[in-house]
Scaffold this active site. Structure first.
Site, PDB file in Angstrom:
ATOM      1  N   SER A 131     -33.435  15.299  28.165  1.00  9.79           N
ATOM      2  CA  SER A 131     -33.670  15.371  29.681  1.00  9.79           C
ATOM      3  C   SER A 131     -34.607  16.396  30.247  1.00  9.79           C
ATOM      4  O   SER A 131     -34.733  17.582  29.647  1.00  9.79           O
ATOM      5  CB  SER A 131     -32.199  15.517  30.125  1.00  9.79           C
ATOM      6  OG  SER A 131     -31.252  14.716  29.797  1.00  9.79           O
TER       7      SER A 131
HETATM    8  N1  SAH Z   1     -28.694  16.276  25.554  1.00  9.68           N
HETATM    9  C1  SAH Z   1     -29.864  15.581  24.693  1.00  9.68           C
HETATM   10  C2  SAH Z   1     -30.368  14.421  25.639  1.00  9.68           C
HETATM   11  C3  SAH Z   1     -30.261  13.080  24.594  1.00  9.68           C
HETATM   12  S1  SAH Z   1     -30.550  11.601  25.441  1.00  9.68           S
HETATM   13  C4  SAH Z   1     -30.933  16.392  24.539  1.00  9.68           C
HETATM   14  O1  SAH Z   1     -30.999  17.567  24.886  1.00  9.68           O
HETATM   15  O2  SAH Z   1     -31.813  16.047  23.903  1.00  9.68           O
HETATM   16  C5  SAH Z   1     -29.205  10.899  25.534  1.00  9.68           C
HETATM   17  C6  SAH Z   1     -28.433  10.600  23.999  1.00  9.68           C
HETATM   18  O3  SAH Z   1     -27.107  10.179  24.166  1.00  9.68           O
HETATM   19  C7  SAH Z   1     -29.149   9.957  22.962  1.00  9.68           C
HETATM   20  O4  SAH Z   1     -29.385  10.321  22.022  1.00  9.68           O
HETATM   21  C8  SAH Z   1     -28.244   8.523  22.938  1.00  9.68           C
HETATM   22  O5  SAH Z   1     -28.408   8.098  21.562  1.00  9.68           O
HETATM   23  C9  SAH Z   1     -26.718   9.289  23.351  1.00  9.68           C
HETATM   24  N2  SAH Z   1     -25.685   8.236  23.545  1.00  9.68           N
HETATM   25  C10 SAH Z   1     -25.818   7.285  24.162  1.00  9.68           C
HETATM   26  N3  SAH Z   1     -24.441   6.698  24.188  1.00  9.68           N
HETATM   27  C11 SAH Z   1     -23.916   7.526  23.137  1.00  9.68           C
HETATM   28  C12 SAH Z   1     -22.528   7.540  22.616  1.00  9.68           C
HETATM   29  N4  SAH Z   1     -21.452   6.498  23.095  1.00  9.68           N
HETATM   30  N5  SAH Z   1     -22.203   8.461  21.875  1.00  9.68           N
HETATM   31  C13 SAH Z   1     -22.651   9.564  21.432  1.00  9.68           C
HETATM   32  N6  SAH Z   1     -24.132   9.712  21.894  1.00  9.68           N
HETATM   33  C14 SAH Z   1     -24.490   8.443  22.704  1.00  9.68           C
END
Ligand code: SAH
Length: 281
Positions: A131
């Site tokens: 993000s």
């Molecule tokens: N906070 C992260 C942002 C990652 S983007 C950072 O700093 O990089 C959002 C992430 O949520 C993705 O990696 C995706 O795979 C994950 N995601 C989506 N649905 C999910 C779920 N049900 N449980 C765990 N992770 C999930």
């Protein structure tokens, strides 16, 4: 303790950049700075300047290659990012200090490092993105609300960046990722940082982590059509959950648990996140 519930020994001070990790061993690179002092300094902007913290290691490298990215990843670039966050309305000094301390470029693949401190989301593979700095800071500020965070849960570890920021504002951070290679990526990104208070889990974050609930803060880094009830149930009374909600049009929502069976919802602003999905891959 299992592999999936692993402690990282203290602190952010021994961060080693990705290029260095791939470079031939150089004993001078793992500079021994006083770890707790650096960590504390990271939490207190007033103390952070005199400490010869890890970011300077990038500049200290001998025989820099022509493609060196030092000007793009230096302390001053991160300070400029924080100054921009202030202009964008982030005012929690503890959050700002954490954003200044965590070296975002270490979470980004080398080809995209030039964008590390731009206010944009950046691909991390598997159709996911890290993000933008503003939304990371904003969600944490809203969740914290100036209070003390003991135990927080992040859904969507991704590359581990937001977990690292959270580790500086909360006592214990739990983070769940459903895509195994990203869970492993976060693990390898965070390992050299030796952060003691992050536990990474591979699993479906929609189910939460009932074994360690309740949480006084929960952040979702992916957008669902609604916030799963399991997460609402795992929020402590008085706790705050921040989540993007929606499909094509998404809004950031703050949900506060005000009683055993009572939650309030506040819509904050428009946002854009990758989708929250059930199950693991
Ligand atoms: N906070 C992260 C942002 C990652 S983007 C950072 O700093 O990089 C959002 C992430 O949520 C993705 O990696 C995706 O795979 C994950 N995601 C989506 N649905 C999910 C779920 N049900 N449980 C765990 N992770 C999930």
């Amino acid at each position: 303790m299992t592999n999936k519930d692993r402690r990282f020994p203290l602190s952010l001070s021994s961060v080693v950049d990705k290029q260095a990790r791939n470079a031939p061993a150089d004993p001078t690179r793992r500079v021994a700075t006083p770890q707790t002092a650096t960590r504390n300094a990271a939490l207190n902007p007033a103390q952070s300047r005199p400490v010869p913290a890890a970011p300077m290691q990038v500049e200290r490298r001998a025989n820099p290659s022509p493609q060196r990215v030092a000007p793009l990843v230096s302390d001053s670039v991160r300070k400029a990012m924080v100054a921009r966050l202030v202009k964008q309305g982030i005012s929690d000094t503890r959050v700002l200090a954490a954003m200044e301390a965590v070296q975002r470029h270490l979470f980004i693949e080398p080809g995209l490092v030039a964008q590390a401190y731009v206010d944009a989301s950046i691909p991390i593979g598997y159709h996911q993105t890290i993000s933008q700095p503003y939304i990371v800071a904003r969600m944490i500020e809203v969740m914290r609300n100036g209070g003390t965070l003991t135990r927080v849960l992040e859904i969507g570890t991704g590359c581990g960046y937001q977990a690292a920021v959270l580790s500086l504002v909360a006592k214990e951070v739990y983070s769940i990722e459903r895509i195994r290679p990203l869970h492993e990526l976060a693990r390898s990104n965070l390992r050299p940082m030796r952060i003691a208070n992050i536990r990474l889990h591979y699993g479906d974050g929609m189910l939460g982590l009932s074994q360690v609930a309740p949480f006084d803060g929960i952040i979702l880094a992916a957008a669902g059509l609604e916030v799963p009830q399991a997460l609402l149930d795992q929020l402590a009374v008085g706790g705050r959950l921040v989540a993007p909600v929606g499909a094509r049009h998404q809004v950031l929502q703050l949900i506060e648990r005000v009683g055993k069976f009572e939650w309030t919802h506040t819509t904050l602003e428009d946002c854009h996140f990758v989708p929250l999905r059930a199950g693991t891959v």
